[in-house]
Scaffold this active site. Structure first.
Site, PDB file in Angstrom:
ATOM      1  N   ARG A  87      25.831  52.722  -0.251  1.00 31.07           N
ATOM      2  CA  ARG A  87      25.211  51.672   0.554  1.00 31.07           C
ATOM      3  C   ARG A  87      25.470  50.321  -0.105  1.00 31.07           C
ATOM      4  O   ARG A  87      25.276  50.148  -1.301  1.00 31.07           O
ATOM      5  CB  ARG A  87      23.698  51.921   0.689  1.00 31.07           C
ATOM      6  CG  ARG A  87      23.399  52.998   1.724  1.00 31.07           C
ATOM      7  CD  ARG A  87      21.909  53.139   1.962  1.00 31.07           C
ATOM      8  NE  ARG A  87      21.283  53.989   0.981  1.00 31.07           N
ATOM      9  CZ  ARG A  87      20.417  53.582   0.069  1.00 31.07           C
ATOM     10  NH1 ARG A  87      20.054  52.311   0.003  1.00 31.07           N
ATOM     11  NH2 ARG A  87      19.886  54.436  -0.781  1.00 31.07           N
ATOM     12  N   GLY A 224      25.800  55.697   4.998  1.00 33.34           N
ATOM     13  CA  GLY A 224      24.572  54.918   4.788  1.00 33.34           C
ATOM     14  C   GLY A 224      24.682  53.495   5.311  1.00 33.34           C
ATOM     15  O   GLY A 224      23.684  52.818   5.535  1.00 33.34           O
ATOM     16  N   HIS A 250      10.685  57.405   3.671  1.00 36.99           N
ATOM     17  CA  HIS A 250      11.938  57.978   3.155  1.00 36.99           C
ATOM     18  C   HIS A 250      11.563  59.332   2.554  1.00 36.99           C
ATOM     19  O   HIS A 250      11.493  59.479   1.331  1.00 36.99           O
ATOM     20  CB  HIS A 250      12.503  57.026   2.096  1.00 36.99           C
ATOM     21  CG  HIS A 250      13.899  57.332   1.672  1.00 36.99           C
ATOM     22  ND1 HIS A 250      14.402  56.940   0.450  1.00 36.99           N
ATOM     23  CD2 HIS A 250      14.912  57.981   2.283  1.00 36.99           C
ATOM     24  CE1 HIS A 250      15.663  57.317   0.343  1.00 36.99           C
ATOM     25  NE2 HIS A 250      15.993  57.972   1.440  1.00 36.99           N
ATOM     26  N   CYS A 274      17.536  61.842  -6.496  1.00 38.79           N
ATOM     27  CA  CYS A 274      16.489  62.166  -7.471  1.00 38.79           C
ATOM     28  C   CYS A 274      15.772  63.466  -7.124  1.00 38.79           C
ATOM     29  O   CYS A 274      14.616  63.663  -7.505  1.00 38.79           O
ATOM     30  CB  CYS A 274      15.487  61.027  -7.578  1.00 38.79           C
ATOM     31  SG  CYS A 274      16.208  59.545  -8.280  1.00 38.79           S
ATOM     32  N   ASP A 291      15.290  63.806   4.538  1.00 38.72           N
ATOM     33  CA  ASP A 291      15.513  62.378   4.265  1.00 38.72           C
ATOM     34  C   ASP A 291      14.506  61.415   4.898  1.00 38.72           C
ATOM     35  O   ASP A 291      14.031  60.517   4.221  1.00 38.72           O
ATOM     36  CB  ASP A 291      16.938  61.993   4.683  1.00 38.72           C
ATOM     37  CG  ASP A 291      17.436  60.711   4.030  1.00 38.72           C
ATOM     38  OD1 ASP A 291      16.982  60.390   2.922  1.00 38.72           O
ATOM     39  OD2 ASP A 291      18.274  60.019   4.627  1.00 38.72           O
TER      40      ASP A 291
HETATM   41  C1  SPV Z   1      20.233  57.731   0.587  1.00 36.81           C
HETATM   42  O1  SPV Z   1      21.011  57.092  -0.141  1.00 36.81           O
HETATM   43  O2  SPV Z   1      19.009  57.618   0.511  1.00 36.81           O
HETATM   44  C2  SPV Z   1      20.763  58.684   1.569  1.00 36.81           C
HETATM   45  C3  SPV Z   1      22.151  58.595   1.928  1.00 36.81           C
HETATM   46  O3  SPV Z   1      20.017  59.437   2.129  1.00 36.81           O
HETATM   47  S1  SPV Z   1      22.450  57.181   2.837  1.00 36.81           S
HETATM   48  O4  SPV Z   1      22.840  57.586   4.158  1.00 36.81           O
HETATM   49  O5  SPV Z   1      23.496  56.481   2.153  1.00 36.81           O
HETATM   50  O6  SPV Z   1      21.263  56.378   2.897  1.00 36.81           O
HETATM   51 MN    MN Z   2      17.951  58.782   1.871  1.00 37.49          MN
END
Ligand code: SPV
Ligand code: MN
Length: 626
Positions: A87, A224, A250, A274, A291
């Site tokens: 991200r 992300g 989250h 984590c 998630d």
């Molecule tokens: C995170 O980084 O918290 C994820 C993957 O679940 S992403 O789609 O990159 O956010």
């Molecule tokens: Mn995530």
């Protein structure tokens, strides 16, 4: 400027036009027409979510070389550009009106100026390419929790991923009819290079406009940044939820299986990388989601749904011993998209931590790869990117929970907060009550950074509820809303803090990866008051005898008293410093609820009293059972 119908008729063939027209929503038509005109694609495909339409998109991802076929049937591979594997926090902005601002931790931009910039970037960006218009429901269809959403993208990979991760929403849109209340996402991968990956990373932009509930993403492919329904929708949902009194967290959602077939549902927030997915996937338990969760109070109780129906999971470290269920899906026929892994000459996938030895060569996110390859800066390129991922349907996992699609959600018995913390928190601890849990566990998460975001790893960062990256409202207000949420509930869920990353004096982890199986069983029993606990200044911790029994039952392991003492010693100086750090952070955050400072004062007082009696490092035997 042409009117909506003229634009749609000029670019959509009869079939696709009819699919859009059937929804009969002028707000939707105006939105689609606006971006058809601006992005100027060669043609437009409208997906009605039928197997034929989903298949069309799946095939386009291959035809356009955004994905390639791997050896196992149904498996494909996608690469993001080198440097586009996480991200992009710096270029992800929440757009606000001039004069409005959020806390310094949240990247924001002035609405008008940034909308102008991103619209310039999007101008003609889809020239010569096909646009996909897809409909989804965030949360189960036909449920009070859910939010209909439309995604526009020129990436068949993104649309394909959406189809795996989200519930189809075409029928929801038809039910909604002429209503403006839906989330909107516009994405373009921009110009591509010969490897079919985004070329103009310097023009990578991810902007979220709260006012129009629209998010824009350009010149990037990493999920992300591009899958609007994932992290971009979180900003929109947190904003909407703050006005309507619900929560977008989250969080994983899972069923913990207690004695006599009892299932108790937990939600859990952990920063990226984590242990969130691995907790949701614990053997013997069942997964609702890994998630994102929406939580609502109904009839004085807390309920949660998984916003998604698939998993975009981290593949690093997935091996046959620790993750047998994922391992099986990743090695069996069925739909899986791998991203940024190493593909071997025979078409199989390999990643860091995979069973067996590191192969000598293959193709990965950096191109042709040989063991020991370095990048331009001389840094060794690992076989797969640390944030390489797999995308699969939760329903292909054998431990999927039967309530995955329940429109009522699941009743939440416990909430878990965790972070990557090498020196402060004990492995598992129950808060005294909801407020204490929100303040001292959720709002006090600090976590060492990981490869899930671009930038340095291993730096301790403040990350309230592990939701900081996705907040679109002031932090203080968000915490207040969380505290309030519990006040509406007669018996709020118990709140736990966990730490899978605690280290001893020698710098080694004090726990094994699977110990969390025991912590979850203990938490499940606590939600039904079936085990006692020891009261410490930071909350209730397990009693040795209960853990000894659970370690034997769950892992067939003899848990020693010595290990227990090392893991559950209360580290007073570290806890005090943490309070100091957080108090400072919160004193600089506008609108921090006063209650937060009281909670820190109370915890500090308890720690100092204990220190006066027992010193800095207090073994659990000094505290009383309750
Ligand atoms: C995170 O980084 O918290 C994820 C993957 O679940 S992403 O789609 O990159 O956010
Ligand atoms: Mn995530």
């Amino acid at each position: 400027m042409k009117n909506t119908n003229e634009v749609l008729q000029s670019k959509l063939d009869g079939e696709n036009y009819a699919k859009l027209a059937k929804i009969n929503n002028q707000f939707l038509n105006d939105f689609v027409a606006r971006y058809v005109e601006l992005c100027n694609p060669k043609k437009v495909f409208v997906s009605n979510g039928t197997p034929e339409d989903i298949n069309y998109i799946r095939n386009k991802a291959l035809e356009n070389h955004e994905e390639v076929i791997l050896k196992i049937r149904g498996h494909t591979l996608h690469f993001d550009a080198y440097g586009d594997q996480g991200r992009d926090k710096a270029h992800t902005k929440v757009l606000l009106e001039k004069g409005e601002g959020l806390d310094k931790f949240i990247v924001t931009g002035e609405r008008e100026e940034n909308l102008k910039e991103v619209h310039e970037i999007l101008t003609n960006i889809m020239e010569g390419r096909e646009m996909f218009v897809c409909f989804f429901s965030l949360g189960p269809a036909n449920s009070i929790f859910s939010v209909p959403s439309v995604q526009i993208t020129d990436s068949a990979y993104v649309a394909h991923t959406d189809d795996i991760l989200y519930r189809q929403g075409y029928e929801e849109f038809k039910r909604l009819s002429d209503n403006p209340l839906f989330f909107k996402f516009v994405h373009s991968q921009g110009e591509l290079n010969e490897r079919h990956v985004s070329k103009n990373l310097d023009k990578r932009r991810i902007y979220i406009d709260l006012k129009s509930e629209t998010a824009y993403s350009a010149n990037t492919q990493y999920g992300g940044n591009t899958i609007g329904l994932k992290k971009l929708a979180m900003r929109l949902a947190i904003h909407r939820a703050s006005k309507e009194g619900w929560l977008n967290e989250h969080m994983l959602v899972m069923g913990a299986h207690g004695p006599n077939g009892r299932v108790t549902y937990f939600t859990g927030a952990f920063p990226s990388m984590c242990g969130k997915t691995s907790t949701s996937m614990l053997e013997g338990e069942t997964i609702v989601g890994d998630d994102i969760a929406y939580l609502r109070e109904k009839n004085g109780k807390a309920y949660a749904v998984n916003v998604e129906k698939g998993m975009f999971g981290i593949i690093q470290g997935v091996n046959s011993k620790d993750d047998p269920i994922q391992w099986k899906v990743l090695h069996t026929e069925g739909e899986v998209i791998f991203s940024n892994v190493l593909v071997l000459p025979d078409g199989s996938a390999y990643w860091i931590g995979h069973d067996g030895i590191v192969p000598p060569e293959g193709i990965n996110h950096s191109g042709e790869w040989v063991n020991g390859k370095t990048d331009e800066k001389g840094k060794e390129i690992p076989p797969s990117h640390p944030n390489a991922r797999f995308t699969l349907h939760l329903e292909s996992l054998e431990n999927v929970d039967p309530k995955l699609h329940d429109p009522e959600g699941v009743l939440v018995g416990g909430v878990i907060y965790g972070g990557r913390d090498s020196d402060t928190w004990v492995p598992v601890c129950e808060s005294f009550n909801w407020e204490h849990g929100i303040g001292l566990k959720g709002a006090s998460i600090e976590s060492e950074t990981t490869a899930a975001t671009l930038g340095k790893e291993g730096v301790r960062e403040f990350n309230p509820m592990s939701n900081l990256d996705f907040l679109s409202i002031p932090i203080g207000k968000y915490i207040e809303i969380n505290i309030e949420f519990g006040r509406k509930i007669a018996n709020p869920p118990l709140v736990f803090g966990v730490n899978y990353f605690l280290k001893g004096k020698d710098g080694k982890f004090l726990n094994e990866k699977n110990d969390k199986k025991v912590w979850i069983k203990w938490m499940e029993l606590r939600t039904h008051s079936e085990v006692k606990a020891t009261k410490t200044p930071v909350g209730f911790i397990p009693k040795y005898d209960d853990l000894k029994r659970l370690f034997k039952e769950v892992l067939n392991k003899d848990y020693s008293y010595e290990d227990y003492v090392k893991q559950f010693t209360i580290r007073v100086p570290e806890n005090l410093s943490k309070i100091e750090r957080l108090r400072k952070i919160y004193s600089e955050i506008k609108n921090t609820p006063q209650r937060m400072f009281e909670l820190y004062d109370e915890e500090e007082k308890r720690l100092l009293e204990a220190k006066a009696l027992f010193g800095d490092y207090i073994t659990p035997d000094k505290f009383k059972e309750v």
